[in-house]
Design an enzyme around this catalytic site. Structure first.
Site, PDB file in Angstrom:
ATOM      1  N   GLU A 193       1.576   3.353   3.061  1.00 15.83           N
ATOM      2  CA  GLU A 193       2.065   2.712   4.292  1.00 15.83           C
ATOM      3  C   GLU A 193       3.570   2.539   4.123  1.00 15.83           C
ATOM      4  OE1 GLU A 193      -0.455  -0.742   4.711  1.00 15.83           O
ATOM      5  OE2 GLU A 193      -2.240   0.486   4.466  1.00 15.83           O
ATOM      6  N   HIS A 231       0.874  -1.170   0.000  1.00 14.81           N
ATOM      7  CA  HIS A 231       0.000   0.000   0.000  1.00 14.81           C
ATOM      8  C   HIS A 231       0.914   1.223   0.000  1.00 14.81           C
ATOM      9  CE1 HIS A 231      -3.248  -2.763   1.786  1.00 14.81           C
ATOM     10  NE2 HIS A 231      -3.486  -2.559   0.503  1.00 14.81           N
ATOM     11  N   GLU A 287       1.555  -5.337  10.624  1.00 17.86           N
ATOM     12  CA  GLU A 287       1.138  -3.934  10.710  1.00 17.86           C
ATOM     13  C   GLU A 287       2.106  -3.268  11.670  1.00 17.86           C
ATOM     14  OE1 GLU A 287      -1.408  -2.476   9.112  1.00 17.86           O
ATOM     15  OE2 GLU A 287      -2.280  -4.273   8.188  1.00 17.86           O
ATOM     16  N   HIS A 323       2.941  -3.688   6.437  1.00 21.30           N
ATOM     17  CA  HIS A 323       1.907  -2.660   6.280  1.00 21.30           C
ATOM     18  C   HIS A 323       1.978  -1.659   7.423  1.00 21.30           C
ATOM     19  CE1 HIS A 323      -0.727  -4.773   3.207  1.00 21.30           C
ATOM     20  NE2 HIS A 323       0.173  -5.678   3.500  1.00 21.30           N
TER      21      HIS A 323
HETATM   22 ZN   LIG Z   1      -1.837  -2.127   4.156  1.00 23.09          ZN
END
Ligand SMILES: [Zn+2]
Length: 644
Positions: A250, A247, A471, A379
């Protein structure tokens, strides 16, 4: 030969004495400091171990009351700084050394001694205390943040500013100095390419860059790889990939992988035994940015201003982590049928009728070319590690625990990351990612929120690769000042995770003439998910500790079954080879335990030093292993490093 060390103050004296108001001593609050109190005669700094600090003038006596350069050089404090890199296996360095130098060789400027900042010391102590605990070493007294450091109101300076990108490192570094320095800044596309290429050039014998394809806007998807033989698969050497910035907005993962590349290179060159072992036994591929086009959109808005979504997608407005073939629906269908294979699921034709991003295609092609075993996708936006499946087993259920047959192993992989991440282990509920607290900061993807077309599910169902999703934090585009801390928090988790590729078993599948059998299946009883051999006949099967029945089979051959026991700690995968006999030459073979011909059935660890062996407290008054570094010091041995 140097003259014997002049009278050194031992720790006992240091700890006990609170000398009046000797200016350079000054435990916090004991004296009122004045400008005059810190006045000194500045001289050239000539200490080898501190040659890379950002200043070049120092003064005597030092903050530890050493009066000459010789006194500093023969002190146990100085020797500690010189060997710290080896003792901590590269952790917390050069940071900690620079911090120590700021005390041992204080900065002198305009006839005044300047002290390093207390908050810098505090942050480093928090990050590095575990590394000291791991080797049973006490925190060095001279890095006591309350005592030898001061606050900004007293004109302190940041001894680590060069690490934070405050200076142009290329110019600040003396030439020929090992490339230990990482600039903890955001990297534009051009800067990222430059750093990766330069790193690969510095470490040309163990590193190489290559492109796996181009983004929609034509940017190369640049990978840097590390291996003892870059550019080629080595027999039985497992391959790992780490992917950042899928992404585009990110961005922490992108930076972590750029830093990791530089870290692996410099630590290898510096002789860090852990990194050398890792790179000599593993092929590691880093793709810092899978979505460089999206990054440009996000970066244009800038750190702190970036919205939740701009730049998330690629230039075609496709979310790359929704763009992979949905094999999970197909898996649920197959898994409900007995005796049907539900691994290595083919990509359905209709997938190609839809929009497939060039970035997605490039990663799929990459996965076909290299027999990856383990992977992580980095991410941002929360603080948790999630693992497949990401798509719920009931399409209508948005949150539903949907485990793979390898649930146990995936949990171990996720824990390998989360359990050594200081923020993920933080027990406060109001922290970022606090709602994952009770789960130990790991979660099954579909149990968090279900989505289809993700990269992790695709890895597991189409290939041999196990991928988790990390994350990294609640801010998707963190401010530059935060990057150094994010790196401190994620360095160990990244290394620990990559090392997990050596859990389980690996080996060769051959026919009776020793010819490798490719695409043979390796099955484990109780886990309905086969792994297949690579073109050279080698395979890797990640397995949790315990006893397992492993079966190798290939069309035209009879099956071979072996029992293996995976210990709870292991440094490298147990070697289990299989020799397949052509069908119709005999009955099925059951070969428990070891097999004649030198092909071990049970993965025994020849040098089974448990990972924590160096970490056990010493007993019976014997000194820890690192004490030998200081034995030459005679009576001035640093007893203050002993915990017991
Ligand atoms: Zn992501």
């Amino acid at each position: 030969m140097r003259p014997p060390p002049p009278l050194l103050l031992t720790m006992l004296v240091l700890a006990a004495a609170r000398p009046g108001c000797e200016p350079a001593w000054d435990p916090e609050g004991a004296c009122s400091r004045s400008v005059a109190a810190d006045s000194a005669t500045c001289v050239d700094l000539q200490l080898q171990t501190c040659s890379d600090v950002t200043y070049n003038r120092t003064a005597f006596p030092t903050l530890l009351q050493h009066r000459t350069r010789a006194a500093v050089e023969s002190s146990s404090e100085y020797i500690l700084l010189s060997v710290l890199h080896h003792l901590l296996e590269g952790q917390c360095n050069p940071d900690l050394r620079l911090l120590g130098c700021a005390v041992l060789a204080p900065r002198c400027e305009g006839g005044r001694v300047r002290r390093p900042c207390r908050h810098v010391c505090g942050a480093l102590r928090e990050a590095c205390q575990p590394a000291f605990d791991a080797i049973d070493m006490a925190w060095p007294y001279f890095l006591d943040c309350g005592r030898y450091f001061s606050g900004p109101e007293e004109g302190c300076y940041d001894p680590l500013e060069k690490l934070r990108g405050g200076l142009d490192i290329e110019e600040a570094l003396p030439s020929g100095y090992p490339p230990t320095f990482i600039q903890f800044t955001h990297h534009s596309y051009a800067q990222m390419v430059r750093v990766l290429r330069r790193t690969a050039a510095r470490c040309a014998h163990i590193s190489k860059t290559y492109s796996i394809g181009r983004s929609f806007d034509g940017r190369d998807l640049l990978v840097i790889e590390f291996s003892s033989r870059p550019g080629q698969h080595e027999l039985m050497e497992p391959e790992v990939k780490l992917i950042g910035n899928i992404h585009g907005n990110e961005v922490a993962g992108r930076e972590m992988l750029i830093y990791l590349a530089q870290y692996l290179c410099s630590e290898y060159l510096l002789g860090n035994p852990r990194i050398q072992r890792l790179l000599n036994t593993t092929r590691i591929h880093l793709l810092p940015s899978m979505n460089p086009d999206g990054y440009e959109v996000a970066a244009a808005e800038g750190a702190g201003y970036n919205g939740w979504t701009s730049g998330r997608q690629n230039a075609q407005n496709l979310d790359l982590n929704r763009n992979f073939p949905d094999l999970t629906s197909e898996y649920y269908r197959l898994a409900s049928v007995r005796g049907v294979r539900s691994d290595h699921i083919a990509i359905p034709q209709h997938y190609w009728w839809g929009k497939v991003a060039p970035e997605t295609k490039a990663v799929m092609k990459w996965m076909r070319a290299i027999p990856f075993v383990l992977s992580a996708s980095l991410h941002g936006g929360d603080l948790v590690v999630s693992y497949p499946f990401d798509f719920s087993k009931h399409p209508q259920e948005e949150k539903m625990f949907s485990p793979t047959p390898d649930e146990k192993m995936f949990k171990l992989l996720a824990r390998a990351y989360a359990d050594v991440h200081p923020m993920m282990m933080d027990r406060s509920e109001n922290r970022c990612g606090g709602n994952f607290l009770k789960r130990g900061s790991i979660i099954n993807g579909a149990d968090w929120y279900s989505f289809t077309g993700g990269m992790s599910d695709f890895n597991y169902l189409h290939s041999n690769c196990f991928e988790i999703t990390v994350e990294l934090g609640c801010v998707k585009f963190p401010p530059e000042e935060a990057l150094y801390t994010i790196w401190q928090h994620n360095k160990e988790p990244l290394l620990n995770f990559v090392e997990m590729v050596h859990r389980g078993i690996k080996g060769m599948v051959m026919d009776k003439f020793g010819k490798p059998v490719k695409n043979a299946r390796i099955l484990v009883k109780g886990i309905r998910h086969a792994i297949t051999t690579a073109p050279d006949g080698d395979y890797w099967r990640l397995l949790p500790p315990g006893a397992h029945i492993v079966i190798a089979q290939a069309p035209g051959y009879s099956r071979v079954i072996k029992k293996v026991i995976i210990p709870s700690r292991m440094k490298r995968a147990g070697r289990v080879d299989f020799i397949l006999q052509p069908l119709r030459t005999g009955p099925q073979k059951f070969l428990p335990g070891s097999r004649r011909g030198g092909l071990g059935g049970e993965p025994q660890e020849p040098d089974q030093e448990p990972l924590g062996a160096r970490r056990q407290p010493t007993t019976g008054g014997s000194k820890p292993w690192w004490w030998s570094y200081f034995t030459s010091l005679g009576q001035h041995q640093p007893r203050w490093l002993l915990k017991y």
